[in-house]
Enzyme design. Structure first.
Site, PDB file in Angstrom:
ATOM      1  N   GLY A 107      12.175  18.796 -11.612  1.00 46.10           N
ATOM      2  CA  GLY A 107      13.183  17.917 -11.009  1.00 46.10           C
ATOM      3  C   GLY A 107      13.120  16.486 -11.501  1.00 46.10           C
ATOM      4  O   GLY A 107      13.507  15.555 -10.794  1.00 46.10           O
ATOM      5  N   THR A 113      11.103   0.815  -4.208  1.00 47.79           N
ATOM      6  CA  THR A 113      11.240   1.192  -5.615  1.00 47.79           C
ATOM      7  C   THR A 113      12.689   1.566  -5.941  1.00 47.79           C
ATOM      8  O   THR A 113      13.477   1.891  -5.034  1.00 47.79           O
ATOM      9  CB  THR A 113      10.302   2.403  -5.903  1.00 47.79           C
ATOM     10  OG1 THR A 113      10.701   3.024  -7.105  1.00 47.79           O
ATOM     11  CG2 THR A 113      10.353   3.435  -4.798  1.00 47.79           C
ATOM     12  N   ASP A 114      13.017   1.553  -7.233  1.00 50.68           N
ATOM     13  CA  ASP A 114      14.353   2.011  -7.654  1.00 50.68           C
ATOM     14  C   ASP A 114      14.501   3.520  -7.452  1.00 50.68           C
ATOM     15  O   ASP A 114      15.605   4.045  -7.427  1.00 50.68           O
ATOM     16  CB  ASP A 114      14.624   1.645  -9.127  1.00 50.68           C
ATOM     17  CG  ASP A 114      13.602   2.174 -10.123  1.00 50.68           C
ATOM     18  OD1 ASP A 114      12.612   2.813  -9.708  1.00 50.68           O
ATOM     19  OD2 ASP A 114      13.788   1.939 -11.338  1.00 50.68           O
ATOM     20  N   GLU A 115      13.358   4.220  -7.304  1.00 51.96           N
ATOM     21  CA  GLU A 115      13.421   5.688  -7.260  1.00 51.96           C
ATOM     22  C   GLU A 115      14.097   6.213  -5.993  1.00 51.96           C
ATOM     23  O   GLU A 115      14.514   7.372  -5.950  1.00 51.96           O
ATOM     24  CB  GLU A 115      12.015   6.289  -7.400  1.00 51.96           C
ATOM     25  CG  GLU A 115      11.366   5.843  -8.696  1.00 51.96           C
ATOM     26  CD  GLU A 115      10.156   6.656  -9.094  1.00 51.96           C
ATOM     27  OE1 GLU A 115      10.077   7.844  -8.740  1.00 51.96           O
ATOM     28  OE2 GLU A 115       9.284   6.090  -9.767  1.00 51.96           O
ATOM     29  N   ARG A 163       8.143  17.391 -15.781  1.00 53.37           N
ATOM     30  CA  ARG A 163       7.946  17.292 -14.338  1.00 53.37           C
ATOM     31  C   ARG A 163       9.091  18.038 -13.652  1.00 53.37           C
ATOM     32  O   ARG A 163      10.259  17.819 -14.015  1.00 53.37           O
ATOM     33  CB  ARG A 163       8.010  15.802 -14.048  1.00 53.37           C
ATOM     34  CG  ARG A 163       7.863  15.362 -12.655  1.00 53.37           C
ATOM     35  CD  ARG A 163       8.099  13.850 -12.581  1.00 53.37           C
ATOM     36  NE  ARG A 163       6.914  13.079 -12.850  1.00 53.37           N
ATOM     37  CZ  ARG A 163       6.916  11.761 -13.050  1.00 53.37           C
ATOM     38  NH1 ARG A 163       8.046  11.077 -13.034  1.00 53.37           N
ATOM     39  NH2 ARG A 163       5.800  11.109 -13.263  1.00 53.37           N
ATOM     40  N   ALA A 186       0.845  -1.210   0.000  1.00 52.14           N
ATOM     41  CA  ALA A 186       0.000   0.000   0.000  1.00 52.14           C
ATOM     42  C   ALA A 186       0.872   1.249   0.000  1.00 52.14           C
ATOM     43  O   ALA A 186       1.815   1.366   0.786  1.00 52.14           O
ATOM     44  CB  ALA A 186      -0.904   0.012   1.229  1.00 52.14           C
ATOM     45  N   TYR A 212       7.374  11.599  -3.491  1.00 52.56           N
ATOM     46  CA  TYR A 212       7.042  10.157  -3.529  1.00 52.56           C
ATOM     47  C   TYR A 212       8.261   9.332  -3.115  1.00 52.56           C
ATOM     48  O   TYR A 212       8.193   8.528  -2.178  1.00 52.56           O
ATOM     49  CB  TYR A 212       6.570   9.743  -4.931  1.00 52.56           C
ATOM     50  CG  TYR A 212       6.617   8.240  -5.148  1.00 52.56           C
ATOM     51  CD1 TYR A 212       5.789   7.381  -4.418  1.00 52.56           C
ATOM     52  CD2 TYR A 212       7.510   7.662  -6.062  1.00 52.56           C
ATOM     53  CE1 TYR A 212       5.851   5.995  -4.602  1.00 52.56           C
ATOM     54  CE2 TYR A 212       7.573   6.291  -6.246  1.00 52.56           C
ATOM     55  CZ  TYR A 212       6.743   5.458  -5.519  1.00 52.56           C
ATOM     56  OH  TYR A 212       6.810   4.095  -5.686  1.00 52.56           O
ATOM     57  N   SER A 213       9.382   9.541  -3.826  1.00 53.64           N
ATOM     58  CA  SER A 213      10.536   8.682  -3.537  1.00 53.64           C
ATOM     59  C   SER A 213      11.102   8.972  -2.145  1.00 53.64           C
ATOM     60  O   SER A 213      11.621   8.063  -1.481  1.00 53.64           O
ATOM     61  CB  SER A 213      11.602   8.801  -4.616  1.00 53.64           C
ATOM     62  OG  SER A 213      11.952  10.125  -4.854  1.00 53.64           O
ATOM     63  N   THR A 264       0.412   8.145   4.295  1.00 60.00           N
ATOM     64  CA  THR A 264       0.314   6.706   4.002  1.00 60.00           C
ATOM     65  C   THR A 264       1.689   6.045   3.976  1.00 60.00           C
ATOM     66  O   THR A 264       1.904   5.009   4.600  1.00 60.00           O
ATOM     67  CB  THR A 264      -0.409   6.487   2.653  1.00 60.00           C
ATOM     68  OG1 THR A 264      -1.790   6.780   2.844  1.00 60.00           O
ATOM     69  CG2 THR A 264      -0.272   5.060   2.163  1.00 60.00           C
ATOM     70  N   LYS A 279       8.984   7.012   0.248  1.00 58.32           N
ATOM     71  CA  LYS A 279       9.317   5.585   0.142  1.00 58.32           C
ATOM     72  C   LYS A 279      10.671   5.335   0.825  1.00 58.32           C
ATOM     73  O   LYS A 279      10.833   4.365   1.559  1.00 58.32           O
ATOM     74  CB  LYS A 279       9.385   5.143  -1.321  1.00 58.32           C
ATOM     75  CG  LYS A 279       8.054   5.063  -2.042  1.00 58.32           C
ATOM     76  CD  LYS A 279       7.095   4.037  -1.459  1.00 58.32           C
ATOM     77  CE  LYS A 279       7.519   2.603  -1.683  1.00 58.32           C
ATOM     78  NZ  LYS A 279       6.512   1.637  -1.205  1.00 58.32           N
TER      79      LYS A 279
HETATM   80  N1  LIG Z   1       4.154   0.533 -10.115  1.00 54.90           N
HETATM   81  C1  LIG Z   1       5.484   0.492 -10.171  1.00 54.90           C
HETATM   82  O1  LIG Z   1       6.081   0.618 -11.251  1.00 54.90           O
HETATM   83  C2  LIG Z   1       6.282   0.264  -8.901  1.00 54.90           C
HETATM   84  C3  LIG Z   1       7.647   0.009  -9.015  1.00 54.90           C
HETATM   85  C4  LIG Z   1       8.384  -0.233  -7.841  1.00 54.90           C
HETATM   86  C5  LIG Z   1       7.753  -0.226  -6.620  1.00 54.90           C
HETATM   87  N2  LIG Z   1       6.430   0.031  -6.532  1.00 54.90           N
HETATM   88  C6  LIG Z   1       5.802   0.000  -5.201  1.00 54.90           C
HETATM   89  O2  LIG Z   1       4.880  -1.076  -5.198  1.00 54.90           O
HETATM   90  C7  LIG Z   1       3.782  -0.772  -4.367  1.00 54.90           C
HETATM   91  C8  LIG Z   1       2.497  -0.939  -5.135  1.00 54.90           C
HETATM   92  O3  LIG Z   1       2.520  -0.099  -6.277  1.00 54.90           O
HETATM   93  P1  LIG Z   1       1.311  -0.013  -7.289  1.00 54.90           P
HETATM   94  O4  LIG Z   1       1.852   0.449  -8.582  1.00 54.90           O
HETATM   95  O5  LIG Z   1       0.512  -1.252  -7.220  1.00 54.90           O
HETATM   96  O6  LIG Z   1       0.488   1.186  -6.629  1.00 54.90           O
HETATM   97  P2  LIG Z   1      -1.025   1.592  -6.842  1.00 54.90           P
HETATM   98  O7  LIG Z   1      -1.082   3.058  -6.652  1.00 54.90           O
HETATM   99  O8  LIG Z   1      -1.565   1.005  -8.103  1.00 54.90           O
HETATM  100  O9  LIG Z   1      -1.788   0.857  -5.643  1.00 54.90           O
HETATM  101  C9  LIG Z   1      -1.654   1.272  -4.307  1.00 54.90           C
HETATM  102  C10 LIG Z   1      -2.778   0.643  -3.525  1.00 54.90           C
HETATM  103  O10 LIG Z   1      -2.634   1.057  -2.159  1.00 54.90           O
HETATM  104  C11 LIG Z   1      -3.904   1.428  -1.665  1.00 54.90           C
HETATM  105  N3  LIG Z   1      -3.722   2.424  -0.592  1.00 54.90           N
HETATM  106  C12 LIG Z   1      -3.251   3.690  -0.725  1.00 54.90           C
HETATM  107  N4  LIG Z   1      -3.231   4.286   0.478  1.00 54.90           N
HETATM  108  C13 LIG Z   1      -3.672   3.370   1.383  1.00 54.90           C
HETATM  109  C14 LIG Z   1      -3.869   3.390   2.790  1.00 54.90           C
HETATM  110  N5  LIG Z   1      -3.602   4.492   3.521  1.00 54.90           N
HETATM  111  N6  LIG Z   1      -4.325   2.283   3.402  1.00 54.90           N
HETATM  112  C15 LIG Z   1      -4.602   1.163   2.682  1.00 54.90           C
HETATM  113  N7  LIG Z   1      -4.455   1.094   1.339  1.00 54.90           N
HETATM  114  C16 LIG Z   1      -3.983   2.187   0.705  1.00 54.90           C
HETATM  115  C17 LIG Z   1      -4.646   2.002  -2.868  1.00 54.90           C
HETATM  116  O11 LIG Z   1      -6.065   1.978  -2.672  1.00 54.90           O
HETATM  117  C18 LIG Z   1      -4.173   1.084  -3.983  1.00 54.90           C
HETATM  118  O12 LIG Z   1      -5.016  -0.035  -4.113  1.00 54.90           O
HETATM  119  C19 LIG Z   1       4.002   0.652  -3.864  1.00 54.90           C
HETATM  120  O13 LIG Z   1       4.542   0.581  -2.570  1.00 54.90           O
HETATM  121  C20 LIG Z   1       5.010   1.230  -4.845  1.00 54.90           C
HETATM  122  O14 LIG Z   1       5.817   2.199  -4.218  1.00 54.90           O
HETATM  123  C21 LIG Z   1       5.667   0.277  -7.655  1.00 54.90           C
END
Ligand SMILES: NC(=O)c1ccc[n+]([C@@H]2O[C@H](COP(=O)([O-])OP(=O)(O)OC[C@H]3O[C@@H](n4cnc5c(N)ncnc54)[C@H](O)[C@@H]3O)[C@@H](O)[C@H]2O)c1
Length: 342
Positions: free
Chosen positions: A297, A138-140, A295, A83, A163-164, A101, A167
């Site tokens: 930066g 994440t890689d970020e 964007r 999440a 964001y990063s 979050t 994280k």
């Molecule tokens: N998408 C990518 O390319 C990528 C790459 C590397 C890492 N990540 C990491 O993977 C994870 C998932 O990414 P994603 O792309 O599926 O994200 P996403 O935004 O599609 O999904 C995030 C989910 O978290 C839920 N959420 C948000 N705030 C919440 C809270 N306070 N309580 C409960 N649920 C909550 C949202 O409802 C959503 O379903 C994240 O931690 C992200 O940082 C994503």
């Protein structure tokens, strides 16, 4: 039967991960907690909604009483923490939910795990010796690269946007719980994921959506930023391997070995759409591409060295990019025709 908590399971990666995990393992009961923000949708999980080993709770990971009550009820043996607020552009417009979050939410989960799994620092309760917290990062968090080189797990954190940064902060909280309390935890860093079920604000689904609606396709700057692309199911397999076989305290990079500029990605999506959903008179969707202000930066390039995951987890990305992208576009076309989540 082991109970595990998956957070954010209705988002892009979580909703690919849960069906994969339920199909692979018969000995887990999954509790998916998701707040269902704009980015989460139960439509993404219809295929498992009636699965006897799957339970969904709509809730917020920053709600301490709620998270504590779930730990009490299910006695979790693992947490797979996905999440997050995950969109960089939104974090630039308003970092507030990102801090809440990503930082506070991760803290509340870590506290619950500490209190339910450990008697005291370094001393797990008898039935929680193997209980593990998997932090999906994440890689970020590593910042931005020049034209050459790769991030390794040793690269110092240098996050550049809210964001990063949130994280990275949550990863550091995880690190502190490992170091201070002896919590069993592993952190993974994936590059840009692509595949079905991603919310339409991210690059690939956004290009598809705008193209099919014949609206201009906005590309930041000149589209020169380079990202490494990983098929979402390859990421899910990496999370599974790190959860089961990673070493506590370690970080693992999962990259796709496939770097592209954002403009190249938009072109490839348009070419696929020209083939699969042709416009009249053989016009190309490429003509809809429009450059918009970059964007602030914006990181120039991300790329991951994945040798550690190969050596220690026997993981490597398996999906061929052209095939994975075609599968992705085909999925969105099907959904678009159903007017579903796009
Ligand atoms: N998408 C990518 O390319 C990528 C790459 C590397 C890492 N990540 C990491 O993977 C994870 C998932 O990414 P994603 O792309 O599926 O994200 P996403 O935004 O599609 O999904 C995030 C989910 O978290 C839920 N959420 C948000 N705030 C919440 C809270 N306070 N309580 C409960 N649920 C909550 C949202 O409802 C959503 O379903 C994240 O931690 C992200 O940082 C994503």
């Amino acid at each position: 039967m082991k109970n595990i908590l998956i957070t954010g399971g209705a988002g892009f990666i979580g909703s690919n991960f849960i069906p994969y995990f339920l199909e692979k393992y018969a000995n887990y009961q999954i509790v998916n907690v998701d707040k269902l923000t704009y980015a989460g949708s139960l439509d993404n999980l219809l295929e498992v909604a009636c699965h006897p080993q799957y339970h969904f709770f709509q809730g917020d990971i920053t709600d301490q009483a709620f998270i504590t009550s779930l730990f009490k009820k299910f006695d979790f043996q693992g947490v797979i923490h996905l999440a997050a607020e995950s969109h960089v552009d939104r974090s630039i417009q308003d970092p507030t939910p990102f801090v809440k979050t990503n930082l506070e939410g991760t803290f509340i989960l870590l506290e619950a795990a500490r209190l339910y799994w450990l008697n005291e620092p370094g001393l797990p309760k008898k039935n929680h010796v193997a209980s593990r917290f998997l932090q999906v990062s994440t890689d970020e968090v590593y910042g931005s690269l020049g034209p050459t080189g790769f991030f390794t797990e040793e690269t110092a954190y240098a996050p550049n946007n809210p964001y990063s940064a949130t994280k990275a902060g949550s990863d550091l909280l995880v690190h502190s719980y490992i170091h201070t309390y002896g919590l069993n935890a592993v952190t993974t860093h994936a590059s840009n994921n692509y595949g079905p079920k991603q919310y339409a604000e991210k690059l690939i689904p956004k290009v598809i959506q705008h193209a099919l609606q014949q609206k201009s396709i906005p590309i930041h700057g000149q589209g020169k930023a380079i990202r490494d692309w990983l098929y979402v199911l390859d990421h899910c397999k990496g999370i599974d391997l790190a959860f089961h076989h990673g070493k506590s305290g370690e970080h693992y990079n999962f990259g796709g070995n496939h770097e592209e500029t954002n403009l190249q990605i938009a072109y490839q999506v348009c070419i696929l759409l020209d083939e699969l959903a042709p416009l009249p008179e053989r016009n190309s969707y490429k003509s809809l591409i429009t450059f918009v202000t970059d964007r602030p930066g914006n990181d120039q390039r991300y790329a991951l060295n994945i040798q550690k995951a190969k050596n220690e987890l026997n993981w490597e990305p398996k999906e061929n990019f052209e095939i994975g992208l075609r599968k992705t576009v085909e999925w969105y076309l099907k959904m678009f025709n159903k007017n579903f989540n796009i």
